[in-house]
Design an enzyme around this catalytic site. Structure first.
Site, PDB file in Angstrom:
ATOM      1  N   GLU B  57       0.788  -1.296   0.055  1.00  0.00           N
ATOM      2  CA  GLU B  57       0.108  -0.066  -0.258  1.00  0.00           C
ATOM      3  C   GLU B  57       0.992   1.141   0.046  1.00  0.00           C
ATOM      4  O   GLU B  57       0.535   2.381  -0.755  1.00  0.00           O
ATOM      5  CB  GLU B  57      -0.836  -0.108   1.126  1.00  0.00           C
ATOM      6  CG  GLU B  57      -2.042  -1.052   1.340  1.00  0.00           C
ATOM      7  CD  GLU B  57      -1.301  -2.589   1.723  1.00  0.00           C
ATOM      8  OE1 GLU B  57      -0.376  -2.564   2.126  1.00  0.00           O
ATOM      9  OE2 GLU B  57      -2.357  -3.354   1.899  1.00  0.00           O
ATOM     10  N   HIS B 126     -10.712  -3.222  11.968  1.00  0.00           N
ATOM     11  CA  HIS B 126     -11.556  -3.359  10.478  1.00  0.00           C
ATOM     12  C   HIS B 126     -12.632  -2.448  10.676  1.00  0.00           C
ATOM     13  O   HIS B 126     -13.669  -2.780   9.969  1.00  0.00           O
ATOM     14  CB  HIS B 126     -11.939  -4.842  10.163  1.00  0.00           C
ATOM     15  CG  HIS B 126     -10.792  -5.503   9.222  1.00  0.00           C
ATOM     16  ND1 HIS B 126      -9.482  -5.381   9.235  1.00  0.00           N
ATOM     17  CD2 HIS B 126     -10.789  -6.621   8.333  1.00  0.00           C
ATOM     18  CE1 HIS B 126      -8.958  -5.963   8.386  1.00  0.00           C
ATOM     19  NE2 HIS B 126      -9.637  -6.917   8.125  1.00  0.00           N
TER      20      HIS B 126
END
Lengths: 317, 340
Positions: B57, B126
């Protein structure tokens, strides 16, 4: 420590794989009841990796699994009741209901907390290894990760440092070819993961991750090296995830992999390959004992109290 | 049009009309097409413009910066906002600094789509939103659409914008439907929207809290209290003018954010009103934010975590001492039935 496989060890290897398999199957079959409400990353298909590596470790060694951790937790000796209670979100869960399936921990058994971020705890394992050295212990750390973790920078940062300092850490890659649903060919220029070891001057090898005896032997050699101060090893075990990345269903209908491929790997799966390790009678007896353990664990979970307050965050056990 | 269809609509329109626009991200060629938000893009535009990224990323973010400085308009997609934390060096040390650091010679026209999760025990890593982190940084822009129309308009505006824009996309809004024009249009960045007019109190809300605020306003109205609801829409630059104008009229402020309290958007709104609208205030401002905690996985306490219409209603009533309420409105946001 010998890498020879005694009859007792064969039984243990098979038992641990069966324990993992039957636990995952039970979770899968009960999931529809909606009592377990966290994303499950089932270990089915991977059993020989955790089974083989953990058999090469002592209780005082530490494993650092990733979010697909049920297998590691169990093979390392984690408490099954606490694991199920965690999946059921109960106060008695190993993470007191705060983590769910992706965040298991059992410090007494040497299972360190797992992260849902790919590569998240690779560096933690090196930190543990550094600490073992500082404290004069001959414990080792073993960290597991999928093939996707190789693409994260922290993997290389950690390998470099561990190699440089000859830390007692073992890097275990469970290469199941897919990062979620994307095949490794779309992600890695050079997909022979074990060869990353060369760049850091450490041993690296690739082996059949579905053959628990092979896994045990390769892991044992790496553990011996680590304990003797010879530094880390990169072990790449080829294996395969039977069900979807996250969830209890098959997913070949998505189109990123074929049913043929899945069935092909199932035919050479860890329990199939490991059949010869025990007699049929032994396997049957193990299954009965395991199922009874699982029954008790589910009952424990279902009868456990719920957490009641957000305020417990940060409270040490 | 559903929110996720609006995101897709904007994406395809942008790619059709501007060949400089491309998508990049981890797992974006996955058949599920990022929850249906980019369905068809790969087939239509090919793998040179729908670029599959490895799990790197930080590097992908840096590559977007490099591409942007050579004239491209990348849209980086993260399936979870939590993964942007792996990219903060590139976003903050690099993308955000680029325009100023070289005397405004170069800009970084990139968009980062960051999806916020909730529910089904997804747990601490998350379910974060941490959009305050982006709103904090000079050189970045950040938007949080609350409805399908703005989902499309803000995404198109973000792509057109010459600066790095973080697009906070709440997954629970994905199935919400609203009227959305089919043509290409933009919703201006830096402009909040008054989504309900009122006279007694100003409720400023962020993202998924907007519909909660509207529900609360409805219930409060039955008790005789008239609320003006403002959808923040852009977190940075914040539209102080609209907010101050409203508080100038109502004299009371409630701010509802879908993020932690400390150093958050709600605090920023309160600070601005305290500084520039103090004389208009008839009561102390109230913030409704997430508890100062991560989100637990267990369903028993996960539900306790999220404030909604009820909490907004209670807080607003607390601002007024003598108001009869018709009854509390329970949050009706559809629960995410996991696991992914």
């Amino acid at each position: 420590m010998s890498t020879a496989v005694s009859t007792e060890l064969k039984k243990k290897l098979f038992y641990d794989m069966l324990l993992i398999r039957r636990t995952e199957e039970r979770i899968k079959s009960q999931y529809h009841l909606r009592e377990m409400r966290s994303p499950p990353h089932l270990y089915m298909g991977h059993e020989a990796v955790a089974g083989g590596v953990c058999a090469a470790l002592r209780r005082d060694d530490a494993v650092f699994p990733y979010y697909r951790s049920h297998g590691w937790y169990l093979a390392k000796g984690g408490d099954l009741n606490a694991m199920m209670a965690e999946l059921f979100g109960r106060e008695t869960g190993c993470s007191r209901g705060w983590g769910g399936s992706m965040h298991l921990i059992d410090v007494k058994a040497g299972v360190m907390g797992t992260s849902a971020i790919v590569g998240g705890t690779v560096s933690h394992a090196a930190g543990a290894a550094l600490t073992f050295r500082l404290q004069g212990k001959d414990s080792v750390a073993a960290v597991s990760f999928g093939d996707g973790a190789i693409e994260e920078g922290v993997f290389h940062e950690t390998l470099n440092f561990a190699a440089l300092r000859k830390l007692p850490v073992i890097f275990v890659c469970e290469n199941n070819l897919y990062a979620t649903n994307t095949h490794i060919q779309y992600r890695q220029a050079q997909p022979e993961i074990y060869r990353h070891a060369e760049r850091f001057g450490i041993p690296g090898l690739r082996a059949d991750g579905n053959d628990v005896v092979v896994v045990f032997q390769k892991a044992s050699e790496a553990v011996i090296r680590a304990r003797q101060g010879e530094g880390p090893t990169l072990l790449e075990f080829e294996t395969y995830r039977i069900f979807e990345h996250c969830g209890i269903n098959e997913d070949h209908d998505l189109g990123y992999r074929t049913l043929e491929e899945v069935r092909g790997w199932q035919a050479k799966g860890p329990l199939e390959k490991g059949k010869h390790l025990v007699t049929q009678a032994e396997a049957k007896q193990m299954a009965e004992e395991i199922d009874a353990r699982i029954d008790r664990a589910f009952e424990y979970a279902r009868s456990s109290p719920w957490p009641t307050s957000l305020a417990v965050e940060g409270a040490a056990r | 049009m559903k929110f996720r269809e609006a995101v897709r609509d904007a994406t395809l329109l942008a790619m059709e009309s501007d060949p400089r626009v491309f998508l990049i991200g981890v797992g974006i060629i996955d058949p599920r097409a990022v929850w249906g938000t980019i369905t068809g893009a790969l087939e239509k535009f090919g793998s040179d413009r729908v670029v599959e990224g490895p799990l790197s990323e930080s590097a992908l973010t840096g590559m977007c910066i490099g591409a942007a400085t050579f004239g491209m308009r990348p849209v980086l997609i993260h399936h979870r906002i939590d993964f942007t934390l792996l990219t903060m060096d590139q976003l903050i040390n690099h993308a955000a600094k680029w325009r100023a650091m070289f005397g405004r010679q170069q800009t970084v026209p990139m968009v980062v789509r960051a999806v916020v999760g909730r529910g089904w025990g997804n747990g601490p890593q998350h379910t974060q939103s941490h959009h305050a982190l982006f709103a904090h940084v000079p050189g970045l822009k950040a938007v949080a659409p609350s409805n399908s129309r703005d989902a499309k308009g803000l995404l198109l505006a973000a792509i057109e914008d010459d600066d790095p824009v973080v697009y906070i996309e709440h997954r629970w809004l994905h199935e919400d439907e609203a009227e959305v024009p089919t043509e290409y249009f933009t919703t201006p960045l830096g402009r909040a929207a008054v989504v309900r007019e009122g006279t007694d109190v100003t409720i400023v809300a962020v993202g998924p809290m907007v519909s909660e605020a509207l529900k609360a306003a409805q219930a409060l109205a039955q008790g005789g209290l008239s609320s003006e609801v403002i959808d923040i829409r852009t977190l940075r630059p914040l539209d102080s003018e609209t907010i101050l104008g409203s508080v100038g009229k109502t004299g009371r402020l409630v701010v509802a954010d879908s993020d932690w309290g400390p150093c958050g958007m709600a605090g920023e709104v309160v600070a601005r009103v305290a500084e520039d609208g103090f004389d208009a205030l008839k009561a102390r401002p109230v913030r409704i934010t997430w508890p100062d905690s991560s989100v637990p996985s267990s369903q028993a306490i996960e539900a306790q975590f999220y404030p909604g219409a009820r909490e907004i209603q209670e807080a607003t009533i607390a601002v007024f001492e003598k108001v009869r309420s018709a009854g509390f409105v329970r949050s009706t946001v559809k629960e995410f039935e996991g696991p992914f």
